[in-house]
Scaffold this active site. Structure first.
Site, PDB file in Angstrom:
ATOM      1  N   ASN A  17      35.307  50.365  37.735  1.00 17.68           N
ATOM      2  CA  ASN A  17      34.130  49.510  37.924  1.00 17.68           C
ATOM      3  C   ASN A  17      32.879  50.055  37.233  1.00 17.68           C
ATOM      4  OD1 ASN A  17      35.561  47.597  39.288  1.00 17.68           O
ATOM      5  ND2 ASN A  17      35.172  48.468  41.318  1.00 17.68           N
ATOM      6  N   ASP A  29      31.874  44.471  39.573  1.00 17.62           N
ATOM      7  CA  ASP A  29      32.690  44.148  40.756  1.00 17.62           C
ATOM      8  C   ASP A  29      31.965  44.383  42.087  1.00 17.62           C
ATOM      9  OD1 ASP A  29      34.617  43.367  42.441  1.00 17.62           O
ATOM     10  OD2 ASP A  29      36.108  44.883  41.891  1.00 17.62           O
ATOM     11  N   THR A  51      39.236  52.002  47.707  1.00 16.54           N
ATOM     12  CA  THR A  51      40.419  52.559  47.057  1.00 16.54           C
ATOM     13  C   THR A  51      40.573  53.999  47.557  1.00 16.54           C
ATOM     14  OG1 THR A  51      39.877  51.183  45.172  1.00 16.54           O
ATOM     15  CG2 THR A  51      41.468  52.950  44.786  1.00 16.54           C
ATOM     16  N   ASP A  69      32.717  50.032  46.330  1.00 18.82           N
ATOM     17  CA  ASP A  69      33.957  50.139  45.546  1.00 18.82           C
ATOM     18  C   ASP A  69      33.677  50.833  44.212  1.00 18.82           C
ATOM     19  OD1 ASP A  69      36.669  49.876  45.160  1.00 18.82           O
ATOM     20  OD2 ASP A  69      36.587  47.815  44.432  1.00 18.82           O
ATOM     21  N   LYS A  98      34.246  53.255  41.466  1.00 15.67           N
ATOM     22  CA  LYS A  98      35.415  53.983  40.940  1.00 15.67           C
ATOM     23  C   LYS A  98      35.410  53.773  39.427  1.00 15.67           C
ATOM     24  CE  LYS A  98      38.389  50.008  41.916  1.00 15.67           C
ATOM     25  NZ  LYS A  98      39.596  49.516  42.537  1.00 15.67           N
TER      26      LYS A  98
HETATM   27  P1  ATP Z   1      39.299  43.736  42.271  1.00 15.03           P
HETATM   28  O1  ATP Z   1      40.628  43.205  42.586  1.00 15.03           O
HETATM   29  O2  ATP Z   1      39.331  45.127  41.680  1.00 15.03           O
HETATM   30  O3  ATP Z   1      38.291  43.611  43.347  1.00 15.03           O
HETATM   31  P2  ATP Z   1      38.033  41.537  41.019  1.00 15.03           P
HETATM   32  O4  ATP Z   1      38.943  40.375  41.227  1.00 15.03           O
HETATM   33  O5  ATP Z   1      36.843  41.582  41.910  1.00 15.03           O
HETATM   34  O6  ATP Z   1      38.803  42.882  41.055  1.00 15.03           O
HETATM   35  P3  ATP Z   1      36.650  42.577  38.721  1.00 15.03           P
HETATM   36  O7  ATP Z   1      36.966  43.992  39.107  1.00 15.03           O
HETATM   37  O8  ATP Z   1      35.248  42.151  38.840  1.00 15.03           O
HETATM   38  O9  ATP Z   1      37.594  41.551  39.508  1.00 15.03           O
HETATM   39  O10 ATP Z   1      37.179  42.330  37.260  1.00 15.03           O
HETATM   40  C1  ATP Z   1      38.535  42.555  36.882  1.00 15.03           C
HETATM   41  C2  ATP Z   1      38.553  43.181  35.496  1.00 15.03           C
HETATM   42  O11 ATP Z   1      37.973  42.281  34.543  1.00 15.03           O
HETATM   43  C3  ATP Z   1      37.741  44.460  35.378  1.00 15.03           C
HETATM   44  O12 ATP Z   1      38.491  45.585  35.725  1.00 15.03           O
HETATM   45  C4  ATP Z   1      37.319  44.457  33.912  1.00 15.03           C
HETATM   46  O13 ATP Z   1      38.352  44.995  33.099  1.00 15.03           O
HETATM   47  C5  ATP Z   1      37.185  42.980  33.585  1.00 15.03           C
HETATM   48  N1  ATP Z   1      35.771  42.548  33.704  1.00 15.03           N
HETATM   49  C6  ATP Z   1      35.106  42.297  34.852  1.00 15.03           C
HETATM   50  N2  ATP Z   1      33.844  41.910  34.614  1.00 15.03           N
HETATM   51  C7  ATP Z   1      33.700  41.905  33.269  1.00 15.03           C
HETATM   52  C8  ATP Z   1      32.610  41.592  32.395  1.00 15.03           C
HETATM   53  N3  ATP Z   1      31.433  41.202  32.880  1.00 15.03           N
HETATM   54  N4  ATP Z   1      32.805  41.699  31.057  1.00 15.03           N
HETATM   55  C9  ATP Z   1      34.009  42.107  30.569  1.00 15.03           C
HETATM   56  N5  ATP Z   1      35.073  42.403  31.343  1.00 15.03           N
HETATM   57  C10 ATP Z   1      34.940  42.321  32.681  1.00 15.03           C
END
Ligand code: ATP
Length: 361
Positions: free
Chosen positions: A144, A161, A180, A139, A141
């Site tokens: 991420n 992610d 995506t 994933d 992009k």
């Molecule tokens: P997706 O639905 O895209 O799979 P997800 O539920 O797996 O998302 P992440 O993509 O890991 O969640 O995180 C969501 C958002 O939170 C990210 O786009 C980023 O803006 C923020 N984020 C994630 N990890 C961190 C981190 N370690 N520190 C700061 N912000 C973070």
């Protein structure tokens, strides 16, 4: 099997502001009570029952955790701890304060290829490390790819992610429909056996966008985008690539290759002359070439707009469903969960491909 702590996370961490949201929960700032250290907490909702379609299977969260536990690299988000309650799993992860790489670049007046390559190198270092461990991210992009601290003189890239990541086991065939649309390779759309090469395709797309502000396969609709990818329908439009070096185009061309076995690997990328020039002439060419900043800024603004539009639509759908469920009464709770998830995944083909639809044999 990954061990999740059963302590109440709030006893050990103070929960702070929301940093971001994903399909299955929120990421919030959390402060460790014992040390005062600030981390990020990724709160993932678990499925309530076998029939429920909202939330994640515990198995899927275990996979993300096991993968993160095996990755320790400067350019990959670190995992500290994992807590589990009845309804959710909380991942305590490294706090990444610098925001997305693309936002950081979009704030600049101009950027030479040499400067952009410093970031590409770090992305490739992180990806090469995980590929050596037979792990694919699946994933990659702009959303991420984050920066540790945008005020640092040389900010570190952090890949985040790992919700769709997979560790390949020898002899196993792995297929997935996750990803995506703009960034996925033809093998994903064709539901063919996958390899770490799928990430390299995404890096090709990311590099193309970074240099030109154009998305190589983007169509009017997701269906059109997917058709363009399968047909390998892309070109370097001279108007958008007038400031781009031929080495950069060669780099992209060697990544946007249909045959996975012929695509450049992360290690090969790291020694491609665009990344590691062989002589002074190549160095000079990189310094003279720059990214198409005007168009890149436009691309990034559209991307951010789409992200917030999707977020607002998701919230609206959720609120409408809550009202509907209140009217139906508490016995419809489970139904509400299914419906809100259906809404979330049924709006466009892009989200059908979103996440964690995979099979191994
Ligand atoms: P997706 O639905 O895209 O799979 P997800 O539920 O797996 O998302 P992440 O993509 O890991 O969640 O995180 C969501 C958002 O939170 C990210 O786009 C980023 O803006 C923020 N984020 C994630 N990890 C961190 C981190 N370690 N520190 C700061 N912000 C973070």
């Amino acid at each position: 099997m990954a061990v999740f702590k059963l302590d109440n996370v709030e006893d050990l961490y103070e929960i702070g502001n929301v940093l971001g949201s994903g399909h299955f929960g929120q990421v919030r700032e959390v402060q460790e009570r014992a040390t005062g250290t600030v981390w990020a907490g990724k709160f993932l909702k678990l499925k309530k029952g076998a029939g429920s379609r909202l939330g994640l299977e515990r198995k899927s969260v275990e996979k993300e955790v096991e993968i993160l536990q095996s990755l320790q690299h400067q350019n990959i988000m670190g995992l500290k701890d994992v807590f589990e309650s009845r309804a959710e799993v909380v991942l305590i992860i490294e706090l990444i304060k610098g925001g997305e790489l693309f936002d950081f670049i979009a704030e600049k007046e101009n950027l030479t290829e040499t400067e952009a390559i410093e970031f590409m190198k770090q992305i490739l270092d992180g990806v090469s490390y995980m590929h050596q461990k037979n792990i694919a991210h699946f994933d990659l992009k702009p959303e991420n790819i984050m920066l540790s601290d945008k005020h640092a003189p040389n900010p570190d890239i952090k890949i985040i992610d790992f919700g769709m990541a997979h560790r390949f086991i020898q002899g196993e065939e792995y297929k997935s429909l996750g990803g995506t649309p703009q960034y996925i390779g033809p093998e994903i759309i064709n539901y063919e056996p996958l390899s770490t090469a799928a990430d390299m395709w995404s890096i090709g797309v990311i590099t193309y966008i970074l240099l030109s502000g154009l998305s190589p396969f983007q169509g009017e609709t997701d269906e059109e985008t997917l058709r363009n990818i399968v047909a390998m329908n892309y070109e370097f439009e001279p108007h958008y690539f007038s400031q781009t070096s031929n080495m950069a185009k060669d780099f992209i061309q060697k990544l946007l290759v249909k045959d996975q076995s012929q695509r450049m690997t992360a290690e090969e990328c790291l020694v491609h002359p665009w990344i590691k020039p062989l002589n002074r002439t190549q160095i000079a060419k990189r310094n003279r070439s720059s990214i198409n900043m005007k168009n890149f800024k436009k691309f990034n603004a559209r991307r951010k707009w789409k992200m917030s539009f999707n977020m607002v639509s998701a919230c609206n759908r959720f609120c409408r469903l809550q009202l509907l469920c209140k009217a139906r009464g508490p016995e419809q709770q489970e139904l509400r969960d299914c419906e809100s998830d259906q809404e979330d995944t049924g709006t466009k083909p892009a989200s059908l491909l979103r996440r964690r639809l995979s099979s191994s044999s």
